[in-house]
Design a protein around this motif. Structure first.
Motif, short mmCIF file in Angstrom:
data_model
loop_
_atom_site.label_atom_id
_atom_site.label_comp_id
_atom_site.label_asym_id
_atom_site.label_seq_id
_atom_site.Cartn_x
_atom_site.Cartn_y
_atom_site.Cartn_z
N VAL A 69 28.33 55.86 -1.00
CA VAL A 69 28.05 56.73 0.15
C VAL A 69 27.58 55.89 1.34
N MET A 70 26.74 54.90 1.05
CA MET A 70 26.22 54.07 2.15
C MET A 70 27.36 53.36 2.88
N ILE A 116 28.92 55.79 5.14
CA ILE A 116 28.07 55.99 6.31
C ILE A 116 28.21 54.80 7.26
N ILE A 173 31.47 55.32 9.19
CA ILE A 173 31.37 56.36 10.23
C ILE A 173 30.48 55.87 11.37
N ILE A 183 31.46 55.88 15.32
CA ILE A 183 30.63 56.55 16.32
C ILE A 183 30.14 55.58 17.38
N VAL A 241 15.55 40.90 2.45
CA VAL A 241 15.04 41.48 3.69
C VAL A 241 16.15 41.52 4.74
N ASN A 295 18.21 44.52 4.16
CA ASN A 295 17.56 45.72 4.68
C ASN A 295 17.62 45.79 6.20
N GLN A 351 20.88 46.98 7.54
CA GLN A 351 21.06 48.43 7.48
C GLN A 351 20.16 49.14 8.50
N ILE A 352 18.95 48.58 8.67
CA ILE A 352 18.06 49.21 9.65
C ILE A 352 18.69 49.14 11.03
N TYR A 401 21.95 49.11 11.82
CA TYR A 401 23.00 50.08 12.13
C TYR A 401 22.51 51.51 12.02
N GLY A 402 21.49 51.74 11.17
CA GLY A 402 20.86 53.07 11.18
C GLY A 402 20.22 53.34 12.54
N GLY A 403 19.55 52.31 13.03
CA GLY A 403 18.90 52.43 14.33
C GLY A 403 19.90 52.66 15.45
N LEU A 446 22.76 54.02 15.18
CA LEU A 446 23.27 55.38 15.03
C LEU A 446 22.33 56.37 15.73
N VAL A 447 21.04 56.24 15.46
CA VAL A 447 20.08 57.15 16.07
C VAL A 447 20.07 56.99 17.59
N MET A 507 23.19 58.46 19.13
CA MET A 507 23.17 59.92 19.10
C MET A 507 22.27 60.46 20.19
#
Lengths: 292, 295, 252
Positions: free
Chosen positions: B214-215, B218, B221, B225, B258, B261, B264-265, B267-269, B271-272, B275
């Motif tokens: 799933v990750m 994500i 996607i 985005i 690290v 991590n 991922q932080i 690309y998560g960041g 994404l936020v 958005m």
């Protein structure tokens, strides 16, 4: 043997119910799938660990602080991210994606700070469990069942009996009308996040006390929560709790015939079946698709 | 130098993945987090065939595309009936189920141990073994993917996709068989993702389910985005940025867990951040406006 | 109902126990402009939705030139020669004005994936022809200079005009227009009514929902008055206007 599986299933179902109720509460009021709900679950467990194991405060105090903190974190997410996004008129998909991003950030933060190894919250006594009609139940598991029942009752009381609860139902049924009636939907959403996140935190702590914890535990919790919400019916809190219970039972009793490694896949096949044939779940409101 | 080629190959794989997902999500407006499933199925079909049937690269890739395309059609079916945010959950379900099958059907897929020893591909008599060879191959597939996508999006077919993205009811009233378009776009997108999977399998010569979670969906996607949904080159920009950024972290000398991590932080960041301030990404056209608002 | 272009017979539909359409029958004759009027909630738009396949009726049949079309999917009906506009003005705002018109042409080879790759020359030629036709349509209706602009940038009246142009591009025989002149400036009302008035000359038949009774009087050959899902009155505009049942319904 079957009875032990059933008990395990009920315990699992009750844990799922806590997560699912929080998720449904937030969806109904804020109108989007809050994926980060899963990591709030993880945060509840890890904060308790942090306070109890590292700061060495007594367990009950640690739990209380952790639960409050998860409620606050949930609220800050709403205030900092989701509310501004809603105000700009963004669609539920945008909020879902933002929530996804937050999930990734927070899960990786936990992983970076605490490491990926399995952790256990120090509780003191090792509990073999009480014998109950031929099956063993640990006191933590009893706690899980009781907590979920208490929470279910409390949430229903809040929704039916308090002003804020009724406001939540109004916003959930018809946001426009609620606004016209003078309900401050921002405050309502904030409360939903507070309560919902707290439920996720409680679930995380209980599961961590029952088994153990890893940074990715929230993903599984989230997945089961989502399945429970869909099969139970998104608009109905008792429905969602029932869905969660059935899911837990199906998964654990299913072990009798099907290897446990397929549990996740089976849960999601059930979810797909519901989405395709009965998207409103057992007790939910109808979700129509496009018409003119 | 080898390292640089490796990075370029990875970028190539993610370009194919993100351009193909963009067709489904960016142009047709169907947000899907099942793309790693198509990627994985493509990889596994090719690997299983190469290892068990010793068939050629071309045969393997064609079969991988077909099988993944069929899975794509399956995933597309719920989109005919359920609303976009519930549909995301359905794609989530397909992703988890596919991963579960790859991870648990040990006798067929090797389970968590994966499939090692995938032979190097031989194309028209030439064996592809060096990094450079793989890079050329990947570049060719990227070009193919971009060419096919460009053809589609600049055509009347592509126009219908954009119409469906905004208002299915209008598209129906204009005589378009919306259901058919959705299924077709999923089949094409899944098929192209399978190509990336085949390339990955041959390049790394070992695959296991952890590359197709799933990750990973994500991540893909996020590329679409951030690069820009609904634009042809957006995903390319996104792939370059999101593959390069974490590589730059290596030079900071952080311990590898690290660093993982932090990657991922980031690309998560992103994404936020996107958005909140620019949902249509760098180059995009589509900002995930809700279709439901118009019903 | 031979000789009629569109026939509706005994249509019924309820929502949550409320009868939205109650045993409704009517026919649209060849080359006529039929007005459909009535108070809000009378079921007029619901009738359109049933006839265009978006809602399935519980009872009744719909026929197009003596062929039964009840229960067909909306896109099929659109391809059989029915075009419509929507009460809440649907357009693709992310596309240009020209692209909206191009979208509305039926039977485009370029919309089939196979043709894109294997018969691309044919697709290209067809698209070029459609383009020419689309530009002519836009120029004839006064939107020619807006062709390249985003549909979102048009004024409300121009958008309503555009949705009518889209129906023309469809080359449909039956046009169902839902409030084509509601909420727009008088000049635009005249322009749109002028286009509608010419449609029968081009071999088209029209059903028109409108609250603007002046418009209805000007343009319609016949009028049906609908209330609570049922046909209350039918006849020439004059007849219906003077029908005591209609007057009573409006006073209520």
């Amino acid at each position: 043997m079957l009875w032990q599986l059933a008990i395990n299933g009920i315990v699992a179902g009750c844990a799922f119910a806590l997560i699912a109720m929080g998720l449904a509460l937030i969806y109904n009021v804020a109108k989007f799938f809050h994926f980060a709900h899963g990591v709030i679950f993880t945060i509840g467990a890890y904060l308790t660990f942090l306070i109890a194991n590292w700061l060495e405060l007594p367990l009950l105090a640690s739990i209380s602080i952790a639960i409050t903190a998860t409620a606050l974190i949930g609220c800050s997410l709403e205030l900092g991210v989701f509310s501004p996004l809603r105000r700009k008129g963004n669609s539920p998909l945008v909020l879902l994606l933002a929530s996804l991003g937050i999930y990734i950030i927070l899960q990786n933060l936990i992983s970076a700070v605490f490491g990926d190894d399995i952790k256990i919250i120090r509780t003191g006594a090792v509990n073999e469990g009480i014998a109950f009609l031929g099956a063993r139940v640990t006191s933590i598991q009893v706690c899980i069942i009781l907590t979920s029942l208490v929470v279910l009752a409390a949430v229903l009381v809040i929704l039916k009996g308090t002003r804020m609860g009724r406001a939540m139902r109004a916003v959930s049924n018809d946001p426009e009308l609620a606004r016209v009636c003078g309900i401050d939907s921002d405050r309502v959403v904030l409360w939903a996040f507070a309560i919902g996140s707290m439920l996720a935190g409680i679930a995380g702590i209980l599961v961590a006390l029952d088994v153990d914890m890893t940074p990715t535990m929230g993903m599984n919790a989230l997945m089961m929560g989502v399945v429970a919400v869909i099969i139970g019916g998104n608009g109905s809190i008792p429905g969602v709790a029932l869905g969660a219970l059935l899911l837990g039972m199906a998964q654990h009793l299913g072990v009798w015939r099907i290897s446990s490694q397929w549990q996740d896949a089976i849960a999601f096949v059930i979810l797909l079946a519901f989405l395709l044939f009965k998207p409103e779940g057992f007790m939910g409101k109808k979700i129509r698709k496009a018409t003119a | 130098m080898e390292y640089l080629l490796h990075i370029l190959i990875l970028i190539g794989i993610y370009v194919i993945l993100s351009v193909s997902l963009n067709l489904i999500t960016g142009y047709t407006g169907l947000l899907s987090i099942a793309h790693a499933a198509f990627y994985g199925v493509g990889a596994y079909v090719a690997a299983l065939m190469a290892l068990n049937l010793h068939s050629t690269f071309l045969v393997n890739i064609i079969c991988a595309v077909i099988v993944s395309g069929l899975l794509g059609a399956l995933v597309g079916i719920p989109s005919l009936r359920i609303r976009d945010d519930y549909f995301v959950i359905a794609t989530f379900a397909f992703q988890v189920i596919t991963f579960s099958i790859l991870n648990n059907w040990v006798s067929f897929t090797g389970g968590p141990m994966g499939l090692p020893g995938i032979p190097q591909p031989t194309i028209f008599g030439l064996q592809v073994s060096s990094h450079l060879g793989f890079l050329i191959l990947i570049a060719l597939f990227c070009a193919l993917t971009l060419w096919v996508t460009r053809r589609i999006v600049r055509s009347p077919f592509g126009r219908v996709l954009k119409a469906i993205r905004e208002d299915e009811v209008f598209a129906q009233a204009a005589g378009k068989n919306v259901a058919a378009y959705k299924i077709i776009v999923f089949v094409v997108g899944a098929g192209m993702a399978a190509m990336a999977g085949v390339m990955y399998a041959y390049y790394i010569s070992f695959i296991d389910p952890t590359s197709f979670t799933v990750m990973e969906s994500i991540f893909i996607i996020s590329i679409v985005i951030i690069g820009g949904a609904g634009s042809l080159w957006g995903p390319v920009v996104g792939a370059v940025v999101l593959v390069l950024l974490p590589e730059l972290l290596r030079f900071l000398g952080l311990p590898s867990s690290v660093a993982a991590n932090l990657r991922q932080i980031i690309y998560g960041g992103l994404l936020v951040v996107f958005m909140m301030w620019r949902p249509r990404g760098f180059l995009g056209e589509y900002a995930f406006q809700s279709k439901e608002a118009r019903e | 109902m031979t000789g009629s272009t569109l026939g509706v017979n005994g249509l019924s539909k309820s929502f949550d126990g409320v009868r939205a359409i109650a045993d409704f029958s009517c026919e649209l004759r060849d080359g006529e402009i039929l007005g459909l009027i009535g108070p809000n909630g009378a079921g007029k738009t619901t009738l359109f939705n049933v006839v265009t396949g978006f809602i399935a009726p519980e009872h009744g049949q719909i026929s197009l030139k003596d062929n039964e079309i009840t229960g067909l999917a909306p896109y099929r009906l659109a391809n059989l020669g029915i075009a419509r506009t929507f009460q809440d003005l649907r357009l693709i705002r992310q596309l240009s004005v020209l692209e909206n018109v191009l979208l509305s042409f039926r039977s485009q080879p370029g919309e089939r994936l196979g043709n894109l790759f294997f018969r691309s020359e044919r697709s290209r030629q067809h698209e070029a022809l459609n383009r020419q036709t689309a530009i002519e349509l836009l120029e004839d209706t006064g939107l020619g200079d807006k062709a390249g602009e985003s549909a979102d940038d048009l004024s409300y009246g121009q958008q309503k005009l555009l949705s009518l142009v889209c129906c023309l591009a469809a080359e449909a025989q039956v046009l169902l227009l839902d409030e084509p002149v509601a909420g727009i400036a008088p000049e635009m009302i005249d322009k749109i009514l002028g286009i509608i008035r010419d449609l029968p000359v081009k071999g088209k038949s029209v059903i028109l929902i409108e609250h603007n009774l002046d418009a209805v009087m000007q343009v319609c050959d016949r009028v049906i008055f609908m209330d609570a899902g049922a046909k209350v009155s039918e006849g020439t505009p004059e007849e219906v206007r003077n029908d005591p049942k209609v007057i009573e319904a409006y006073i209520d």
